[in-house]
Design an enzyme around this catalytic site. Structure first.
Site, mmCIF file in Angstrom:
data_model
loop_
_atom_site.group_PDB
_atom_site.id
_atom_site.type_symbol
_atom_site.label_atom_id
_atom_site.label_comp_id
_atom_site.label_asym_id
_atom_site.label_seq_id
_atom_site.Cartn_x
_atom_site.Cartn_y
_atom_site.Cartn_z
ATOM 1 N N GLU A 1 37.262 37.105 39.378
ATOM 2 C CA GLU A 1 36.848 38.278 40.413
ATOM 3 C C GLU A 1 36.830 37.758 41.945
ATOM 4 O O GLU A 1 35.756 37.880 42.442
ATOM 5 C CB GLU A 1 35.575 38.796 39.865
ATOM 6 C CG GLU A 1 35.862 39.431 38.677
ATOM 7 C CD GLU A 1 34.373 40.203 38.003
ATOM 8 O OE1 GLU A 1 33.647 40.382 38.689
ATOM 9 O OE2 GLU A 1 34.520 40.726 36.913
ATOM 10 N N TYR B 1 35.948 48.021 34.059
ATOM 11 C CA TYR B 1 34.468 48.483 33.780
ATOM 12 C C TYR B 1 34.177 50.069 34.205
ATOM 13 O O TYR B 1 35.172 50.783 33.703
ATOM 14 C CB TYR B 1 33.186 47.747 34.563
ATOM 15 C CG TYR B 1 33.175 46.332 33.897
ATOM 16 C CD1 TYR B 1 32.613 46.112 32.831
ATOM 17 C CD2 TYR B 1 33.958 45.193 34.397
ATOM 18 C CE1 TYR B 1 32.601 44.899 32.133
ATOM 19 C CE2 TYR B 1 33.890 43.892 33.937
ATOM 20 C CZ TYR B 1 33.154 43.748 32.626
ATOM 21 O OH TYR B 1 33.289 42.566 32.081
#
Length: 446
Positions: A155, A223
């Site tokens: 990320e 997510y």
């Protein structure tokens, strides 16, 4: 004119010869590599990642987890490493991690977690620093191209100026290649991996073109941004239309309204032949994302049950890499045929026990264990009636049907034949309101 025609004819013949004799990619494949949209092994076999993330950087003593992850059905483990933001994982440690992956017949995705949220998190490292970490480990990574994927940085950009991701990722890939790395490289999206500003979606070709070895796979983390089936499907459709290789490098589950739609992620990944790696085996500060309780493989959480035993989960879909033999994971029971002769006389019966293994607002997960009596059985049927309005929404390892409050579960092909005293287990997800009492169970055997 004749001379021009002769030159033209010669050129056409040369071009035809080049087409006839060009039989492989522009670059020789070394270990795991990209072919079209697929990850393939050195021998050309397509490999679809099915696995989980393991937070090794913070729990380096939990080495038994590699065997547990394999036993759960995975063919891949994504291993969290640190080059200094947390305790540094040294060359000796990484060597041991690779050995554990190989020992347990798992493809090893090594990721540098230091980059998480760069630009928004002041403690985060740059992708350039992550590349330097891998360069420092080159001596233990070279020669492992059949077994190891390098995920350059986890990320790597937060939500502050996510547009910087493209140039930083291009530079990191080029630095890896200029330093001689032949491995399959994995690159995560910005926006904490979720790409909600679509920087990776819109600039993926620049990333793929930057790799002189043409051996990079893009990775999306799903997510709460991906809380609806339409968001998941639309995003994956875009990558499919562009012909780009993609894996779902992290995702969670829908433990509450507005969270990630894990059921759609799993079903779409299976339908599209995309790899997925769930987050994570254990040890999260947010325990709702733990698949096991305190790293105990015998204590699968609701999330663990969903990804290990659920529809399109690890046991249902994972295929071992051919470099290890390519067999089904040992935890996946093979289909069995009914015996040709009847079982010996005795108590050809069975019993069933019901346990709620996880519960949240409006939903729950339950497991049922079926145990044969004192004689072998060929098949079993379990019935029960709910007293509080519960309903079954999806199941695994059994065919479950409902008629009002009455529920019937029958064995599937591979778990009906049980020896005397042997057990089979199935599970399901359900909904409830008010109360969720355990019903009385009845079991009939054939």
């Amino acid at each position: 004119m004749k001379r021009k025609l002769t030159v033209l004819a010669t050129a056409l013949l040369a071009a035809a010869a080049a087409v006839l004799f060009f039989t492989g990619p522009a670059y020789a494949a070394t270990g795991l590599h990209i072919a079209g949209r697929n990850i393939v092994e050195r021998n050309g076999s397509t490999f679809v990642m099915r696995g989980v993330n393991h937070p090794h950087a913070w729990y380096a003593n939990r080495t038994s987890s590699f065997a547990d992850i394999k036993a759960a059905g995975a063919n891949t483990v994504r291993v969290v490493l640190s080059g200094g933001r947390w305790t540094t994982n040294t060359a000796a440690d990484v060597t041991n991690v690779i050995a554990l992956c190989k020992q347990n017949r798992l493809i090893c995705v090594l990721e540098n977690h230091d980059t998480t949220g760069y630009g928004e998190d002041s403690a985060a490292y740059t992708l350039d620093q992550a590349a330097n970490y891998w360069i420092g480990l080159k001596s233990v990574l070279t020669g492992q191209e059949d077994y190891v994927v390098i995920n350059i940085g986890n990320e790597p950009i937060g939500n502050t100026n996510p547009g910087q991701w493209t140039a930083a990722t291009v530079a990191a890939i080029q630095k890896m290649r200029s330093n001689g790395f032949e491995h399959l490289l994995m690159v995560d999206a910005p926006n904490w991996g979720q790409d909600w500003t679509y920087v990776m979606r819109d600039n993926g070709q620049a990333i793929l073109d930057a790799d002189t070895r043409k051996n990079t796979v893009l990775s999306i983390h799903m997510y709460a941004v991906f809380n609806q089936a339409s968001a998941i499907i639309n995003y994956l459709d875009t990558f499919a239309s562009k012909g780009w290789p993609l894996v779902i490098g992290e995702f969670g589950w829908q433990f509450a309204s507005g969270e990630v739609d894990d059921a759609t992620i799993l079903s779409e990944a299976e339908r599209r032949n995309l790899g997925y790696l769930g987050w994570s085996w254990s040890g999260n500060t947010d325990p709702i994302l733990d698949m096991t309780t305190n790293f105990d493989a015998n204590q699968l959480t609701t999330w663990g049950q969903r990804i290990v035993n659920g529809p399109n989960g690890l046991k249902a879909t994972a295929q071992e890499a051919t470099i290890f033999g390519g067999s089904q994971p040992p935890s996946s029971p093979p289909p069995s045929s009914p015996p040709s002769s009847p079982p010996p006389s005795g108590s050809r019966g069975c019993t069933a026990t019901y346990a709620v293994t996880g519960q949240w607002g409006g939903g729950f997960q339950a497991d049922v264990k079926v145990t044969a009596g004192s004689s072998a059985i060929r098949g079993w049927t379990v019935t029960w009636t709910y007293a509080n309005g519960q309903t079954v929404t999806q199941s695994w390892n059994a065919t479950v049907t409902s008629s009002g409050a009455a529920v019937t579960a029958r064995n599937v092909s591979y778990n009906g034949s049980l020896g005397a005293g042997a057990t089979a287990q199935f599970g399901f997800l359900g909904s409830w309101t008010g109360s969720n009492s355990v019903p009385a169970m009845a079991c009939a055997a054939t």
